[in-house]
Design an enzyme around this catalytic site. Sequence first.
Site, PDB file in Angstrom:
ATOM      1  N   SER A   1       0.837  -1.209   0.000  1.00  0.00           N
ATOM      2  CA  SER A   1       0.000   0.000   0.000  1.00  0.00           C
ATOM      3  C   SER A   1       0.863   1.246   0.000  1.00  0.00           C
ATOM      4  CB  SER A   1      -0.875  -0.021   1.262  1.00  0.00           C
ATOM      5  OG  SER A   1      -1.461   1.230   1.467  1.00  0.00           O
TER       6      SER A   1
ATOM      7  N   TYR B   1      -2.372  -1.329  10.809  1.00  0.00           N
ATOM      8  CA  TYR B   1      -2.577  -1.837   9.442  1.00  0.00           C
ATOM      9  C   TYR B   1      -1.384  -1.469   8.552  1.00  0.00           C
ATOM     10  CZ  TYR B   1      -3.866  -1.537   4.567  1.00  0.00           C
ATOM     11  OH  TYR B   1      -3.827  -1.622   3.207  1.00  0.00           O
TER      12      TYR B   1
ATOM     13  N   LYS C   1       1.866  -3.735   6.527  1.00  0.00           N
ATOM     14  CA  LYS C   1       2.333  -3.679   5.136  1.00  0.00           C
ATOM     15  C   LYS C   1       3.846  -3.444   5.092  1.00  0.00           C
ATOM     16  CE  LYS C   1      -1.556  -4.626   3.357  1.00  0.00           C
ATOM     17  NZ  LYS C   1      -1.754  -5.996   2.823  1.00  0.00           N
TER      18      LYS C   1
HETATM   19  N1  UFG Z   1     -13.191  10.881   2.977  1.00  0.00           N
HETATM   20  C1  UFG Z   1     -14.220  11.758   3.276  1.00  0.00           C
HETATM   21  N2  UFG Z   1     -15.385  11.226   3.756  1.00  0.00           N
HETATM   22  C2  UFG Z   1     -15.571   9.894   3.945  1.00  0.00           C
HETATM   23  C3  UFG Z   1     -14.510   9.003   3.619  1.00  0.00           C
HETATM   24  C4  UFG Z   1     -13.340   9.544   3.141  1.00  0.00           C
HETATM   25  O1  UFG Z   1     -14.085  12.969   3.122  1.00  0.00           O
HETATM   26  O2  UFG Z   1     -16.648   9.492   4.406  1.00  0.00           O
HETATM   27  C5  UFG Z   1     -11.934  11.439   2.433  1.00  0.00           C
HETATM   28  C6  UFG Z   1     -10.742  11.147   3.323  1.00  0.00           C
HETATM   29  O3  UFG Z   1     -10.604  12.138   4.305  1.00  0.00           O
HETATM   30  C7  UFG Z   1      -9.621  11.133   2.297  1.00  0.00           C
HETATM   31  C8  UFG Z   1     -10.296  10.614   1.025  1.00  0.00           C
HETATM   32  O4  UFG Z   1     -11.688  10.797   1.222  1.00  0.00           O
HETATM   33  O5  UFG Z   1      -9.190  12.436   2.061  1.00  0.00           O
HETATM   34  C9  UFG Z   1     -10.023   9.145   0.777  1.00  0.00           C
HETATM   35  O6  UFG Z   1     -10.342   8.403   1.943  1.00  0.00           O
HETATM   36  P1  UFG Z   1     -10.442   6.815   1.936  1.00  0.00           P
HETATM   37  O7  UFG Z   1     -10.809   6.401   3.314  1.00  0.00           O
HETATM   38  O8  UFG Z   1     -11.315   6.355   0.829  1.00  0.00           O
HETATM   39  O9  UFG Z   1      -8.969   6.369   1.558  1.00  0.00           O
HETATM   40  P2  UFG Z   1      -7.597   6.659   2.313  1.00  0.00           P
HETATM   41  O10 UFG Z   1      -6.734   7.366   1.344  1.00  0.00           O
HETATM   42  O11 UFG Z   1      -7.777   7.266   3.629  1.00  0.00           O
HETATM   43  O12 UFG Z   1      -7.140   5.164   2.627  1.00  0.00           O
HETATM   44  C10 UFG Z   1      -6.632   4.355   1.621  1.00  0.00           C
HETATM   45  C11 UFG Z   1      -6.916   2.881   1.926  1.00  0.00           C
HETATM   46  C12 UFG Z   1      -6.152   2.442   3.144  1.00  0.00           C
HETATM   47  C13 UFG Z   1      -4.715   2.825   3.058  1.00  0.00           C
HETATM   48  C14 UFG Z   1      -4.574   4.286   2.745  1.00  0.00           C
HETATM   49  C15 UFG Z   1      -3.152   4.635   2.492  1.00  0.00           C
HETATM   50  O13 UFG Z   1      -8.296   2.675   2.146  1.00  0.00           O
HETATM   51  O14 UFG Z   1      -6.238   1.032   3.212  1.00  0.00           O
HETATM   52  O15 UFG Z   1      -5.285   4.602   1.554  1.00  0.00           O
HETATM   53  O16 UFG Z   1      -2.968   5.998   2.409  1.00  0.00           O
HETATM   54  F1  UFG Z   1      -4.075   2.593   4.226  1.00  0.00           F
END
Ligand code: UFG
Length: 337
Positions: A125, A150, A154
Amino acid sequence: MKILVTGGLGFIGSHTVVELQNKGYQVVIIDNLSNASLDVLEGVFAITGRVPIFEKLDLKDKSAVQAFFKVHQDIQGIIHFAANKAVGESVVNPLMYYENNINTLVYVLQELTKLKVSNFIFSSSCTVYGQADIMPIAETAPIKPAESPYGNTKQIGEEIIQDTCNINAKLNSIALRYFNPIGAHESAKIGELPIGVPQNLIPYITQTAIGLRDQLSVFGNDYPTIDGTCVRDYIHVVDVAKAHVVALQRLLDHKNQTNFEVFNLGTGTGSTVLEVIKAFEKVSNTKLNYKIVDRRPGDVVSAFADTSKANLELGWKAEHTLEQAMLSSWKWQKVLK
Ligand code: UFG
């Protein structure tokens, strides 16, 4: 040629099984069904016309893993997806994450290295980079201290594979560092199946649009980005799946340059949360109900990939646009309801 896909009924696993079957590989899936449904097998069959071999097996059961490999000595490669993947859950239950993501990796590697051929693809990741200092993020960027158990699994996972490769020249491995996989197969026969309230942005958007959730919360609009919301590299899951097949083929053809390689899987383009919402509204022709709320703890400001290594060395490039990915997610949500 027989390929083992662990976690093959999950989101990325199932799409990879389809792409492997499309290329003529014989696929054996191991899954413990902890975060996946047997119905996925039907979806795969509906797309490819072929049913993969399936074994319900929990990789934490070491003797079951040993017994499995005794029967399947002719496996030519493993794509190892099986793992827990929820960042927040890992903070609450770290030992479950270390047991499930680390012990199982060790058991699989122990058996794999006993086989004549040891080709191994690992789900890593972009979380290993943390908040990188330079954008886009190249594979040479420093590994930052993990933000969650998590993320740590990785990092440790990559180290375990590297250490094993160092003393075992026969083991060939590639770690693929995913950015943000989204979307679903264009047939809408398989896709993401979040359990409970989705933590990730795209399933939350589609569930809100279909009426399962009232409103999307956008976590923060005061970040130093073009519109104040976080930037991520959203990549269509089918592009991610195809990269696994290309990486596996590289090992089978002995084209790898070292016996442990790392590649980023992203599009190379960063999109803000508001841009993602706009893309969704356009392709779905709906208006999304959302509000800006406080930042979510642990979110990095920005993360998008330098894809040049994967483009040049793997000969792979993400082909789908953000809008195509959002449309496929929406089609899938409408099938799920
Ligand atoms: N977000 C919102 N509202 C929500 C969900 C997400 O605004 O309800 C925003 C988050 O703040 C972020 C973006 O959308 O800015 C993406 O969020 P995600 O949760 O979809 O994805 P992440 O980038 O946080 O997480 C992903 C993977 C993880 C991994 C991570 C590594 O899901 O498994 O990338 O950076 F660890």
